[in-house]
Design a protein around this motif. Structure first.
Motif, PDB file in Angstrom:
ATOM      1  N   TYR A   1       0.870  -1.180   0.000  1.00 58.11           N
ATOM      2  CA  TYR A   1       0.000   0.000   0.000  1.00 58.11           C
ATOM      3  C   TYR A   1       0.907   1.231   0.000  1.00 58.11           C
ATOM      4  O   TYR A   1       1.898   1.274   0.732  1.00 58.11           O
ATOM      5  N   PRO A   2       0.608   2.235  -0.802  1.00 59.44           N
ATOM      6  CA  PRO A   2       1.510   3.396  -0.871  1.00 59.44           C
ATOM      7  C   PRO A   2       1.455   4.250   0.388  1.00 59.44           C
ATOM      8  O   PRO A   2       0.435   4.867   0.692  1.00 59.44           O
ATOM      9  N   VAL A   3       2.559   4.260   1.118  1.00 60.25           N
ATOM     10  CA  VAL A   3       2.709   5.128   2.289  1.00 60.25           C
ATOM     11  C   VAL A   3       4.080   5.794   2.162  1.00 60.25           C
ATOM     12  O   VAL A   3       5.076   5.313   2.714  1.00 60.25           O
ATOM     13  N   PRO A   4       4.170   6.883   1.408  1.00 56.71           N
ATOM     14  CA  PRO A   4       5.477   7.511   1.169  1.00 56.71           C
ATOM     15  C   PRO A   4       6.230   7.864   2.443  1.00 56.71           C
ATOM     16  O   PRO A   4       7.468   7.780   2.474  1.00 56.71           O
ATOM     17  N   TYR A   5       5.524   8.238   3.498  1.00 58.41           N
ATOM     18  CA  TYR A   5       6.185   8.597   4.757  1.00 58.41           C
ATOM     19  C   TYR A   5       7.031   7.453   5.288  1.00 58.41           C
ATOM     20  O   TYR A   5       8.074   7.679   5.909  1.00 58.41           O
ATOM     21  N   HIS A   6       6.610   6.223   5.045  1.00 57.41           N
ATOM     22  CA  HIS A   6       7.360   5.057   5.503  1.00 57.41           C
ATOM     23  C   HIS A   6       8.078   4.340   4.357  1.00 57.41           C
ATOM     24  O   HIS A   6       8.369   3.140   4.442  1.00 57.41           O
ATOM     25  N   GLY A   7       8.342   5.070   3.283  1.00 54.19           N
ATOM     26  CA  GLY A   7       9.222   4.567   2.244  1.00 54.19           C
ATOM     27  C   GLY A   7       8.569   3.773   1.135  1.00 54.19           C
ATOM     28  O   GLY A   7       9.277   3.202   0.292  1.00 54.19           O
ATOM     29  N   ILE A   8       7.238   3.725   1.072  1.00 53.44           N
ATOM     30  CA  ILE A   8       6.559   3.009  -0.007  1.00 53.44           C
ATOM     31  C   ILE A   8       5.881   4.041  -0.901  1.00 53.44           C
ATOM     32  O   ILE A   8       4.814   4.577  -0.569  1.00 53.44           O
ATOM     33  N   SER A   9       6.505   4.342  -2.033  1.00 55.47           N
ATOM     34  CA  SER A   9       5.957   5.336  -2.947  1.00 55.47           C
ATOM     35  C   SER A   9       4.819   4.723  -3.764  1.00 55.47           C
ATOM     36  O   SER A   9       4.600   3.511  -3.772  1.00 55.47           O
ATOM     37  N   GLU A  10       4.122   5.585  -4.470  1.00 54.03           N
ATOM     38  CA  GLU A  10       3.071   5.098  -5.370  1.00 54.03           C
ATOM     39  C   GLU A  10       3.646   4.163  -6.424  1.00 54.03           C
ATOM     40  O   GLU A  10       3.073   3.110  -6.722  1.00 54.03           O
ATOM     41  N   ASP A  11       4.803   4.518  -6.974  1.00 54.02           N
ATOM     42  CA  ASP A  11       5.442   3.651  -7.976  1.00 54.02           C
ATOM     43  C   ASP A  11       5.847   2.313  -7.366  1.00 54.02           C
ATOM     44  O   ASP A  11       5.714   1.262  -8.004  1.00 54.02           O
ATOM     45  N   ASP A  12       6.347   2.344  -6.125  1.00 51.50           N
ATOM     46  CA  ASP A  12       6.695   1.092  -5.441  1.00 51.50           C
ATOM     47  C   ASP A  12       5.461   0.200  -5.306  1.00 51.50           C
ATOM     48  O   ASP A  12       5.523  -1.013  -5.528  1.00 51.50           O
ATOM     49  N   ALA A  13       4.342   0.808  -4.933  1.00 53.20           N
ATOM     50  CA  ALA A  13       3.116   0.042  -4.738  1.00 53.20           C
ATOM     51  C   ALA A  13       2.625  -0.559  -6.047  1.00 53.20           C
ATOM     52  O   ALA A  13       2.197  -1.720  -6.091  1.00 53.20           O
ATOM     53  N   LEU A  14       2.699   0.214  -7.124  1.00 50.74           N
ATOM     54  CA  LEU A  14       2.255  -0.298  -8.418  1.00 50.74           C
ATOM     55  C   LEU A  14       3.170  -1.410  -8.923  1.00 50.74           C
ATOM     56  O   LEU A  14       2.696  -2.417  -9.466  1.00 50.74           O
ATOM     57  N   ARG A  15       4.478  -1.248  -8.706  1.00 45.95           N
ATOM     58  CA  ARG A  15       5.404  -2.329  -9.095  1.00 45.95           C
ATOM     59  C   ARG A  15       5.143  -3.576  -8.268  1.00 45.95           C
ATOM     60  O   ARG A  15       5.188  -4.704  -8.768  1.00 45.95           O
ATOM     61  N   GLY A  16       4.862  -3.378  -6.974  1.00 42.77           N
ATOM     62  CA  GLY A  16       4.557  -4.514  -6.119  1.00 42.77           C
ATOM     63  C   GLY A  16       3.305  -5.242  -6.567  1.00 42.77           C
ATOM     64  O   GLY A  16       3.240  -6.481  -6.553  1.00 42.77           O
TER      65      GLY A  16
END
Length: 425
Positions: free
Chosen positions: A170-185
């Motif tokens: 789930y995208p939570v940029p504050y904890h290091g998971i960007s929107e792009d990270d979430a979509l790649r995941g």
């Protein structure tokens, strides 16, 4: 009976896994205040975990339930239906932003709604798998436990979870998971675990509830809608905690303009009476066979009466606008605290779905769950019910009734500020 006497009974007769650690027992309540069995007053910033957006015992809801009790309490609507059920269904069809004409089934709880949403998605698509997200919370029944994106305490000790459930970030940029990270995941989950031709639905909360009150970016929700459209997957949006005005819209998904195929809701739908709903596009909702959906108590006459009263209160008392106004007040106060206290960071409000984090420093962002626990304990001592949440247990969340009086709100926020000072935040 006193708190002490009731505590003794609880310890003797209530299962440990179901027993509240709170040694106070609610006796009566009104709007944003509760009095315990010993007569102590508490300000309620929890709202029964988001159930009381229009407050404890709203007069119009109480009146509607009392009137219903004089007419009909139960038939089981699959045996003999009644007016309340179909009127609630009509109202939800008119209000819920699913694609096309909406149809409705009613249930008793958020977990039941999610279970049925998955059943319907499987029937509609002929596929089995479900993809959920880290940090998501969907319930405590077996399938919803498997859907939850947090193991403890929901899955602990209960053995193997049901299969065909897969997870993405789930995208939570504050904890290091960007929107792009979430979509790649998500793409990796669909390649490695749950290919599109086997995936019936993608399920998410537009704002994480138990997972920490993080809103999904609008652009992420739109891309998720596109992923579902491109791959013949249904999008199920879980609005159990974020629905019914909490975010400054009737439903959180409305902030994005995205139309899901199915939505689930419960909690503040009936101001404390047990009811939930699955709302979806008509062809999807009609995909399972006769008598395939329902239950003995689903959409009970009293709960439906309460829900219809809630809809009336929302319209007459401008509850959505009040949620926006409450959110503005919380945002201002949180901003002050973030400037004032070294350990307060990432304050966020979507309407009155509001939270902030307790961290070691604003630079490290290392969660401090122990500080959150101290603050909620001190708040209780000072007469305030306050909850923490989040994957790391370091988020303080605010779910006071949208209808809270200004003076009660100010009193409660002053208690929070004093607790922050007391713990050296």
């Amino acid at each position: 009976m006193s708190n002490q006497e009731l505590q003794a009974l609880k310890e003797r007769y209530v299962a440990a896994g179901a027993a509240s650690p709170n040694e106070q027992f609610a006796d009566h309540a009104l709007n944003a205040e509760i009095w315990d069995a010993d007569g102590k007053r508490m300000i309620d910033f929890a709202g029964g975990i988001g159930v009381l957006n229009i407050g404890h015992r709203h007069p119009k809801v109480v009146e509607a339930v009392k009137a219903q009790l004089d007419k009909l309490m139960h038939t089981c609507q699959t045996v003999m239906p009644y007016e309340g059920y179909v009127k609630v269904a009509q109202k939800l069809s008119e209000l819920v932003p699913v694609r096309g004409h909406g149809k409705v089934m009613l249930a008793n709880s958020g977990a039941e709604a999610l279970e049925n949403a998955v059943k319907i998605a499987r029937a509609a698509t002929g596929k089995t798998n479900v993809i959920c997200f880290d940090g998501g919370y969907h319930g405590r029944t077996f399938f919803t436990m498997a859907m939850n994106g947090k193991a403890a305490p929901y899955q602990t000790s209960f053995g193997p979870m049901p299969g065909m459930v897969y997870r993405a970030p789930y995208p939570v940029p504050y904890h290091g998971i960007s929107e792009d990270d979430a979509l790649r995941g998500l793409q990796m989950t669909m390649k490695a675990d749950s290919p599109a031709h086997e995936t019936a639905a993608i399920v998410l909360e537009p704002v994480l509830g138990e997972g920490g009150f993080y809103p999904a970016p609008v652009s992420f929700l739109k891309k998720l809608r596109q992923v579902c459209d491109d791959n013949g997957i249904l999008l199920i949006v879980d609005e159990v905690q974020s629905g019914f005005g909490r975010t400054g819209k009737l439903f959180a998904i409305e902030h994005s303009g995205v139309e899901p195929d199915i939505m689930t809701m419960a909690k503040s739908m009936a101001d404390g009476m047990p009811i939930s709903a699955v709302v979806g596009t008509d062809k999807i909702m009609d995909s399972s066979g006769p008598n395939s959906l329902g239950g003995t108590y689903t959409g009970s006459p009293t709960a439906c009466a309460a829900a219809l009263a809630v809809f009336q209160v929302f319209e007459e008392d401008n509850i959505v606008e009040k949620s926006q106004q409450l959110g503005s007040k919380l945002k201002d106060r949180f901003g002050q605290w973030q400037d004032q206290f070294a350990h307060v960071d990432n304050a966020r409000c979507m309407g009155s779905m509001a939270a902030f984090e307790l961290v070691e420093s604003k630079q490290s962002r290392k969660p401090m769950p122990e500080l959150a626990a101290k603050i909620t304990a001190k708040a209780k001592e000072k007469g305030l019910i306050l909850l923490s949440c989040g994957m790391y247990g370091n988020t303080l969340r605010f779910l006071m009734p949208v209808t809270i009086e200004d003076e009660v709100l100010a009193e409660g926020l002053d208690i929070v500020e004093q607790c922050l000072k007391d713990v050296g935040a």
